[in-house]
Design an enzyme around this catalytic site. Structure first.
Site, PDB file in Angstrom:
ATOM      1  N   ASP A 190       0.260   0.878   0.661  1.00  6.39           N
ATOM      2  CA  ASP A 190       1.667   0.600   0.938  1.00  6.39           C
ATOM      3  C   ASP A 190       1.810   0.240   2.410  1.00  6.39           C
ATOM      4  O   ASP A 190       1.262   0.924   3.281  1.00  6.39           O
ATOM      5  CB  ASP A 190       2.535   1.812   0.602  1.00  6.39           C
ATOM      6  CG  ASP A 190       4.000   1.553   0.837  1.00  6.39           C
ATOM      7  OD1 ASP A 190       4.547   0.596   0.251  1.00  6.39           O
ATOM      8  OD2 ASP A 190       4.613   2.292   1.638  1.00  6.39           O
ATOM      9  N   GLU A 278       1.814  -3.982  -3.229  1.00  4.74           N
ATOM     10  CA  GLU A 278       3.110  -4.497  -3.665  1.00  4.74           C
ATOM     11  C   GLU A 278       3.228  -5.962  -3.275  1.00  4.74           C
ATOM     12  O   GLU A 278       2.811  -6.355  -2.183  1.00  4.74           O
ATOM     13  CB  GLU A 278       4.252  -3.699  -3.026  1.00  4.74           C
ATOM     14  CG  GLU A 278       4.616  -2.440  -3.776  1.00  4.74           C
ATOM     15  CD  GLU A 278       5.836  -1.768  -3.187  1.00  4.74           C
ATOM     16  OE1 GLU A 278       6.714  -1.348  -3.954  1.00  4.74           O
ATOM     17  OE2 GLU A 278       5.911  -1.653  -1.948  1.00  4.74           O
ATOM     18  N   ASP A 360       5.768   7.008   2.507  1.00  6.34           N
ATOM     19  CA  ASP A 360       4.708   6.001   2.390  1.00  6.34           C
ATOM     20  C   ASP A 360       3.558   6.490   1.520  1.00  6.34           C
ATOM     21  O   ASP A 360       3.014   5.727   0.716  1.00  6.34           O
ATOM     22  CB  ASP A 360       4.197   5.619   3.785  1.00  6.34           C
ATOM     23  CG  ASP A 360       5.253   4.900   4.609  1.00  6.34           C
ATOM     24  OD1 ASP A 360       6.115   4.236   4.002  1.00  6.34           O
ATOM     25  OD2 ASP A 360       5.220   5.003   5.851  1.00  6.34           O
TER      26      ASP A 360
END
Length: 418
Positions: A190, A278, A360
């Site tokens: 992330d 992502e 996170d």
């Protein structure tokens, strides 16, 4: 398989002068042929790109430099025009390409491309043979593999010379070495504005621990050098010196960021089989008034690109999940969703189970687990069986096996493969 190796070039004074002259001539040919093409368009006649000899007749100085550099300048113009017309007709994907513009001396990059014809480009120890230049010293910090096809010589703003050697290599197919689903090493990553990235294993890799905000750290010094340069008279020697000092600092910041991304991407490509990220739109994030400068300083897009091509060389895969997946809002412990989570919340308490969650780290764990939700052990074994020969040898790569396993999932999965 086409690859490029970039090295530092160390030309002497005569060779440096000839490189600068070749760059200028290539720019002159590009602009001259573009101007002639635009004239044909204005006159309403059938437009064609003329040959370089058309310009050589009235400009004999073009005969003093490498002819292949001029031919490549014409090829670059042809590609630019093709992209424009294909984009206009809707045949080209991606961002719409505009009509080619003239290359300006102090705005366009100072580089040219030449080709290898019958050994005109070859390496002899720490020297490389180039057309018209002869043998030029360069820093060979890593061995060159493959057959040389072409090379691009570039002069940077801080008066450094680099050469990018393009080679053809054998495409070595990496077969799936992992037959047991439990042996696959999966990591979720992330993006973090504070620590660059946080992965699901909560690694404190040496390169990541040394991460600093490179632009933010040098911002005051960059502003001071920019002010000094703007006060100098245009075209003067003092302005050129000030510009060199500014370019040197900018190059230092860029090289530090490049070195950091190279080391971190190599670490993940070598130690994990599947890397899940992502699919966030970094371009839109960089346009934000509050986060724009920090996102550009981060260099996460550069890191993703490096990760993709380095994983292609190894038996590892990059997978992207949908950007609308609420990885930060979902509790990793119980699966409850916190709809009240704000962007400023670094830690939050789950309203369902009461767990104290790091934003996170929780997102990276959810990104990793999303892979296990989409690809189950049963699907992986079925896909691996489908991709075998009669003798029992594995025929498909790890990427192909996982793609088959994803296709076996009945639900639509928003996966993108890096």
């Amino acid at each position: 398989m086409r690859r490029a190796f970039k090295y530092r070039l160390l030309p002497n004074e005569e060779q440096a002068v000839l490189i600068n002259k070749t760059v200028g001539c290539a720019r002159f040919v590009y602009n001259g042929l573009l101007e002639d093409y635009k004239t044909q368009l204005d006159q309403g006649i059938k437009s064609v790109i003329k040959e370089v000899t058309y310009l050589k007749q009235s400009n004999p100085f073009l005969c003093e430099v490498d002819s292949l550099a001029l031919a490549n300048a014409k090829m670059h113009l042809r590609n630019a025009l093709k992209n424009f017309f294909d984009s206009k007709k809707g045949k080209r994907k991606g961002k719409r390409a505009g009509f080619p513009k003239k290359h300006k001396k102090f705005k366009s990059k100072w580089k040219y491309t030449t080709n290898n014809q019958g050994g005109t480009i070859r390496i002899d120890g720490n020297r490389i043979k180039l057309p018209k230049l002869g043998f030029v010293d360069f820093v060979m910090h890593r061995p060159l593999e493959g057959c040389i096809t072409s090379c691009t010589i570039e002069r940077t703003r801080d008066d450094k010379y680099y050469i990018s050697v393009s080679v053809d290599m054998e495409d070595i197919a990496t077969n799936a070495k992992i037959k047991d689903f439990k042996d696959i090493k999966v990591v979720g990553i992330d993006m973090s504005m504070k620590e660059f990235s946080v992965d699901s294993d909560n690694n404190t890799y040496e390169a990541k621990s040394k991460y600093v905000r490179l632009y933010r750290t040098n911002e005051r010094k960059l502003k001071r050098l920019q002010r000094r340069m703007s006060k100098k008279e245009k075209g003067s020697s003092n302005r050129w010196k000030a510009r060199q000092r500014l370019a040197k600092l900018e190059r230092h910041v860029a090289n530090c960021r490049l070195d950091f991304c190279h080391k971190l991407s190599k670490y993940y490509a070598e130690n994990y089989d599947v890397i899940v990220l992502e699919d966030i739109n970094l371009q839109n994030m960089s346009r934000s008034l509050k986060l724009g400068k920090s996102v550009m300083d981060l260099g996460f897009g550069m890191f993703r690109n490096m990760l993709s091509y380095k994983c292609a060389d190894r038996d590892s895969i990059v997978m992207y999940i949908d950007k609308w997946y609420a990885s930060s809002k979902i509790c990793h412990e119980c699966g409850a969703k916190n709809e009240l989570l704000q962007l400023s919340d670094v830690e939050w308490v789950c309203p369902s189970c009461g767990a104290i969650i790091s934003r996170d780290l929780n997102a990276s764990l959810n990104i990793r687990d999303y892979f296990y939700k989409v690809v189950s052990e049963e699907q992986y074994c079925t896909a691996g069986t489908a991709g075998t020969y009669a003798s029992g040898d594995v025929a498909s790569t790890l990427r192909e096996t996982l793609m088959q396993a994803v296709s076996l999932n009945e639900e639509e999965t928003p996966f993108r493969w890096g």
